[in-house]
Scaffold this motif. Structure first.
Motif, PDB file in Angstrom:
ATOM      1  N   ALA A 147       0.845  -1.325  -0.140  1.00 38.13           N
ATOM      2  CA  ALA A 147       0.025   0.007   0.044  1.00 38.13           C
ATOM      3  C   ALA A 147       0.782   1.283  -0.172  1.00 38.13           C
ATOM      4  O   ALA A 147       0.581   2.365  -0.630  1.00 38.13           O
ATOM      5  CB  ALA A 147      -0.725   0.008   1.211  1.00 38.13           C
ATOM      6  N   ALA A 157      -2.751  12.229   4.865  1.00 37.19           N
ATOM      7  CA  ALA A 157      -3.660  10.975   5.014  1.00 37.19           C
ATOM      8  C   ALA A 157      -2.797   9.610   4.927  1.00 37.19           C
ATOM      9  O   ALA A 157      -3.032   8.586   5.421  1.00 37.19           O
ATOM     10  CB  ALA A 157      -4.405  11.097   3.611  1.00 37.19           C
ATOM     11  N   VAL A 158      -1.701   9.646   4.270  1.00 41.45           N
ATOM     12  CA  VAL A 158      -0.790   8.227   4.186  1.00 41.45           C
ATOM     13  C   VAL A 158      -0.364   8.019   5.569  1.00 41.45           C
ATOM     14  O   VAL A 158      -0.595   6.906   6.008  1.00 41.45           O
ATOM     15  CB  VAL A 158       0.150   8.366   3.154  1.00 41.45           C
ATOM     16  N   ALA A 204      -3.293   6.715   7.586  1.00 40.49           N
ATOM     17  CA  ALA A 204      -3.563   5.362   7.108  1.00 40.49           C
ATOM     18  C   ALA A 204      -2.440   4.329   7.628  1.00 40.49           C
ATOM     19  O   ALA A 204      -2.946   3.589   7.988  1.00 40.49           O
ATOM     20  CB  ALA A 204      -3.717   5.397   5.761  1.00 40.49           C
ATOM     21  N   LYS A 252      -3.001   3.869  11.175  1.00 40.21           N
ATOM     22  CA  LYS A 252      -4.193   2.915  11.412  1.00 40.21           C
ATOM     23  C   LYS A 252      -3.911   1.655  11.102  1.00 40.21           C
ATOM     24  O   LYS A 252      -4.337   0.585  11.941  1.00 40.21           O
ATOM     25  CB  LYS A 252      -5.383   3.429  10.744  1.00 40.21           C
ATOM     26  N   ALA A 253      -2.873   1.318  10.068  1.00 39.91           N
ATOM     27  CA  ALA A 253      -2.676   0.104   9.474  1.00 39.91           C
ATOM     28  C   ALA A 253      -2.068  -0.691  10.600  1.00 39.91           C
ATOM     29  O   ALA A 253      -1.892  -1.774  10.920  1.00 39.91           O
ATOM     30  CB  ALA A 253      -1.953  -0.052   8.312  1.00 39.91           C
ATOM     31  N   THR A 287      -4.012  -1.525  13.520  1.00 35.79           N
ATOM     32  CA  THR A 287      -4.786  -2.896  13.124  1.00 35.79           C
ATOM     33  C   THR A 287      -3.913  -4.104  13.205  1.00 35.79           C
ATOM     34  O   THR A 287      -4.188  -5.004  13.661  1.00 35.79           O
ATOM     35  CB  THR A 287      -5.349  -2.459  11.990  1.00 35.79           C
TER      36      THR A 287
END
Length: 144
Positions: A60, A103-104, A107, A110-111, A114
């Motif tokens: 990603a 944003a990256v 993200a 968050k990744a 997770t």
């Protein structure tokens, strides 16, 4: 992740349930082996899941890098053709890149969270499975 945990639990349950009373002499060592094998398989599965999540996050990130590079190239070409009008476009593109970077970053964070949660849940499931297997082994030992 759910399927992995449930599959591990099913394999553990099957291995424990197929030990018969006739095999009482070998039951102690075979149960211990089964518990060790199940714990090792669960650990390996958890490690594989963590590796897969890490690889997905890397891919990603690479895709985002490629998209940012492509956007940068498009901005450069537009600047060559548009002259004075490009200054406004470059500023807008810079803001878009900053927003995309933010944003990256969000993200990626968050990744990571997770993945951490997945690792913790897998470890807990592995520990719970091992504890359940040990309890079942002790129960079987006590029955004989």
């Amino acid at each position: 992740m759910k399927k992995l945990i449930l599959s591990s639990a099913l394999l553990l349950a099957l291995s424990v349930s197929f030990t018969s009373c006739r095999d009482a002499k070998k039951a102690g060592s075979s149960i211990e082996d089964a518990v060790e094998n199940a714990a090792e398989a669960t650990k390996d599965a958890a490690n594989d899941a963590v590796d897969a999540a890490g690889n997905a996050a890397e891919k990603a990130g690479d895709a985002v890098d490629n998209a940012v590079d492509a956007a940068g190239n498009a901005v450069d070409n537009a600047a060559k053709k548009a002259g004075d009008a490009v200054d406004g476009a470059v500023n807008a593109a810079g803001e878009a890149v900053n927003s995309a970077g933010e944003a990256v970053d969000g993200a990626a964070k968050k990744a990571g969270e997770t993945v951490d949660k997945a690792v913790d849940a897998t470890k807990k499931a592995a520990n719970d499975a091992a504890e359940a297997a040990k309890a079942q082994a002790n129960k079987l030992k006590g029955a004989h």
